[in-house]
Design a protein around this motif. Structure first.
Motif, PDB file in Angstrom:
ATOM      1  N   ASP A 143       0.686  -1.315   0.150  1.00 53.65           N
ATOM      2  CA  ASP A 143       0.171   0.054   0.158  1.00 53.65           C
ATOM      3  C   ASP A 143       1.026   1.138  -0.152  1.00 53.65           C
ATOM      4  O   ASP A 143       0.674   2.237  -0.599  1.00 53.65           O
ATOM      5  CB  ASP A 143      -0.906   0.082   1.241  1.00 53.65           C
ATOM      6  N   GLN A 275       3.763   6.030  -2.257  1.00 48.17           N
ATOM      7  CA  GLN A 275       3.060   5.239  -2.725  1.00 48.17           C
ATOM      8  C   GLN A 275       2.505   5.501  -4.337  1.00 48.17           C
ATOM      9  O   GLN A 275       3.231   6.342  -4.677  1.00 48.17           O
ATOM     10  CB  GLN A 275       1.599   5.625  -1.990  1.00 48.17           C
ATOM     11  N   VAL A 281      -6.856   3.445  -1.528  1.00 47.35           N
ATOM     12  CA  VAL A 281      -6.183   3.561  -0.238  1.00 47.35           C
ATOM     13  C   VAL A 281      -7.374   3.207   0.717  1.00 47.35           C
ATOM     14  O   VAL A 281      -8.279   3.726   0.744  1.00 47.35           O
ATOM     15  CB  VAL A 281      -5.671   4.807   0.067  1.00 47.35           C
ATOM     16  N   ALA A 285      -5.159   1.822   5.675  1.00 42.92           N
ATOM     17  CA  ALA A 285      -3.806   2.498   4.980  1.00 42.92           C
ATOM     18  C   ALA A 285      -4.012   3.927   5.540  1.00 42.92           C
ATOM     19  O   ALA A 285      -2.547   4.504   5.683  1.00 42.92           O
ATOM     20  CB  ALA A 285      -3.712   2.101   3.730  1.00 42.92           C
ATOM     21  N   GLU A 286      -4.874   4.671   4.921  1.00 47.16           N
ATOM     22  CA  GLU A 286      -5.016   5.929   5.460  1.00 47.16           C
ATOM     23  C   GLU A 286      -4.417   6.421   6.816  1.00 47.16           C
ATOM     24  O   GLU A 286      -3.984   7.365   6.927  1.00 47.16           O
ATOM     25  CB  GLU A 286      -6.332   6.440   5.042  1.00 47.16           C
TER      26      GLU A 286
END
Length: 303
Positions: A143, A275, A281, A285-286
């Motif tokens: 990611d 990334q 996303v 992951a954020e």
């Protein structure tokens, strides 16, 4: 994978460059795979492979199809991940790449916070040198990655700087170089080094500088894809290496490693979050990236 079966077969043949090996992997006969490729060629009205002494190679048209099909495969993987989370209500999975010199720091600072913040998450960590991490991010296998940034990134990657660390020459405690008041590159040249693989940015920079002062590639005695191996070896021999020097690193190797301040080889290294452009996303992951960008993980200043 929701690409057409023929495209999947085509990509596997591209990977193996050999019909027989690809057929073996698929568990089908060589003739059946050949017919599938021929159907795709008939549909497109062109030849996708040419035979060679070792197997097959994509034609120029085949290379174009391979490139776009790989992009489509990564996009489909992103879509599948997003749909899975939407329909199944999963807490999510995050795949994080970490530069080798940062692995211990990330484990202590980021992962403990993320695990506390998202107890239902699945977290996958890939530790590698920056060049390999860039490839994995490009391929959609990660990611994002946290690693040292080169001067120029691949065109389809984005980077956000997080902090800076100092790269310098590092030797064992008590090394002869530590007894010189103001060592220069000429004092370093009699010694050989331990280094990561040649496509690592820090190694390329160091070799360019050393070469301009009369050194050559033979100064590298040990090459390893393990940062721990490099540092352990340097700590018990007269080899030197170029390594990051920040508080956690200094504390970890206290009494075993020392920095040598040679101006030409001491420089600031930007650490950043990398990334793929336009990648899906997940919320997990954020959140992980938000922890990094907010500075909650920042490297402490040297003491």
């Amino acid at each position: 994978m929701m690409l057409s079966r023929e495209i999947d077969y085509f990509l596997l043949v591209c990977d193996y460059r050999n019909i027989a090996k690809a057929a073996d992997e698929l568990g089908m006969s060589q003739s059946a795979l050949t017919r599938a490729i021929q159907r795709l060629e008939s549909q497109l009205g062109t030849t996708l492979f040419v035979r060679t002494s070792r197997g097959v190679e994509p034609t120029p048209v085949g290379e174009v199809l391979r490139k776009h099909s790989e992009h489509a495969r990564v996009a489909m993987q992103d879509a599948e991940h997003e749909i899975t989370q939407m329909t199944a209500g999963l807490r999510g999975r995050v795949r994080i790449g970490v530069g080798q010199t940062l692995a211990r720091h990330i484990s202590q600072r980021l992962l403990s916070r993320l695990i506390h913040d998202r107890p239902g998450a699945r977290i996958q960590i890939q530790v590698a040198f920056s060049a390999e991490l860039f490839e994995l991010v490009e391929a959609g296998a990660l990611d994002f990655a946290v690693t040292g940034l080169p001067d120029v990134l691949p065109a389809n990657l984005l980077a956000r700087p997080l902090t800076q660390i100092e790269m310098c020459v590092v030797v064992r405690s008590g090394h002869p170089l530590t007894k010189i008041a103001a060592p220069g590159i000429s004092d370093l040249l009699p010694y050989r080094s331990a280094a990561p693989r040649q496509d690592v940015h820090a190694r390329r920079v160091a070799e360019q500088i050393l070469a301009s002062h009369g050194s050559d590639l033979h100064h590298v005695m040990l090459e390893s894809n393990s940062w721990e191996t490099i540092l352990e070896t340097v700590s018990s021999t007269d080899l030197f290496t170029l390594a990051p020097w920040y508080h956690d690193f200094e504390q970890q190797w206290a009494g075993r490693l020392q920095r040598i301040d040679i101006p030409e080889l001491t420089r600031q290294q930007t650490i950043g979050l990398v990334q793929r452009q336009d990648a899906y996303v997940s919320s997990l992951a954020e959140r992980a990236m938000a922890l990094l960008i907010s500075g909650e993980w920042s490297l402490p200043p040297e003491q």
